[in-house]
Design a protein around this motif. Sequence first.
Motif, short mmCIF file in Angstrom:
data_model
loop_
_atom_site.label_atom_id
_atom_site.label_comp_id
_atom_site.label_asym_id
_atom_site.label_seq_id
_atom_site.Cartn_x
_atom_site.Cartn_y
_atom_site.Cartn_z
N ALA A 130 -74.74 5.66 75.22
CA ALA A 130 -72.18 5.63 75.33
C ALA A 130 -72.58 5.46 76.86
CB ALA A 130 -71.89 6.22 74.55
N SER A 143 -70.81 1.76 79.43
CA SER A 143 -69.92 2.90 79.72
C SER A 143 -70.16 1.31 81.29
CB SER A 143 -69.49 3.72 80.29
OG SER A 143 -68.38 3.88 80.80
N ALA A 193 -69.47 -1.77 80.75
CA ALA A 193 -68.50 -2.29 80.48
C ALA A 193 -67.85 -3.40 81.13
CB ALA A 193 -67.44 -1.61 79.95
N HIS A 224 -63.71 5.48 81.23
CA HIS A 224 -65.58 4.85 81.30
C HIS A 224 -65.74 6.00 80.97
CE1 HIS A 224 -66.48 0.78 83.42
NE2 HIS A 224 -65.21 0.94 84.24
N VAL A 225 -67.05 6.83 80.69
CA VAL A 225 -67.70 7.51 80.32
C VAL A 225 -68.12 8.73 82.46
CG1 VAL A 225 -69.99 8.96 79.78
CG2 VAL A 225 -69.01 7.41 78.63
N ASP A 242 -67.20 13.70 80.23
CA ASP A 242 -67.74 13.71 79.46
C ASP A 242 -69.51 13.95 79.26
OD1 ASP A 242 -65.47 11.90 78.21
OD2 ASP A 242 -66.31 10.63 79.54
N TYR A 288 -59.47 9.47 74.62
CA TYR A 288 -59.54 8.47 73.42
C TYR A 288 -59.13 7.97 72.79
CZ TYR A 288 -64.20 8.66 76.66
OH TYR A 288 -65.23 8.41 77.55
N TYR A 319 -57.60 3.49 72.69
CA TYR A 319 -58.36 2.36 73.34
C TYR A 319 -58.83 1.99 72.11
CZ TYR A 319 -58.29 4.48 77.81
OH TYR A 319 -57.45 5.32 78.73
N TYR A 339 -64.78 1.66 73.12
CA TYR A 339 -63.88 2.13 73.90
C TYR A 339 -64.11 3.62 72.95
CZ TYR A 339 -63.49 -1.45 76.65
OH TYR A 339 -63.17 -2.75 77.59
N TYR A 357 -67.16 6.41 73.18
CA TYR A 357 -68.60 7.12 74.13
C TYR A 357 -67.55 8.59 74.19
CZ TYR A 357 -67.51 2.76 76.92
OH TYR A 357 -67.16 1.55 76.98
#
Length: 184
Positions: free
Chosen positions: A49, A53, A56, A70-71, A75, A138, A143, A147, A150
Amino acid sequence: MSLPRSNYDPRRVCLNPFPNFSLGKYRRTIGVYLAGGLFALANWTFLDAAILSAHAHAPYGEPELPPPVHVTFADWVPGICSLLGMLVVNLIDKDRVRGEEGFQDPRAVWRARLFLFIGFALMAGGLAGSVALLVLKYITHAYEEQYTYYGYASVSQNVALMLSAIVLWMSQSVGNEYEYNLSI
């Protein structure tokens, strides 16, 4: 509910004893390999993930728009907490938690159980944090599925790390295949 006096042991912490598994001659080896596989699967899922990210792209048809999420380091924190909890849990001497061997320090059993609690609390906190990130970061923003993956990867990482720690704990708690009990 109380135990009958014949089965009561004042040193016991849990009502039920540790489970005894009979997986044959190689039960300990099977458990260690299964725990290692779960550990690898957990970290591979989250790293997948994170790499997705980092690479992406904007949605198709709208090349000027950046990816919406984004991660980030936030996260990574639940996985780090679960990893630290797993290390703490598996560094504890199992005999001290059970209180079976006579130790010179009477507080050793209490300290071992406290560290076991701290380890499981770290893993539970990591799992709760990953679920909170999934929902708050998320799902609430609705999203696209690519996405939200993630967040799902973070939750699955923490679940697999917790299962890995439990499997490793149980497999190391069973008797060794090379252990002999001799009595005269």
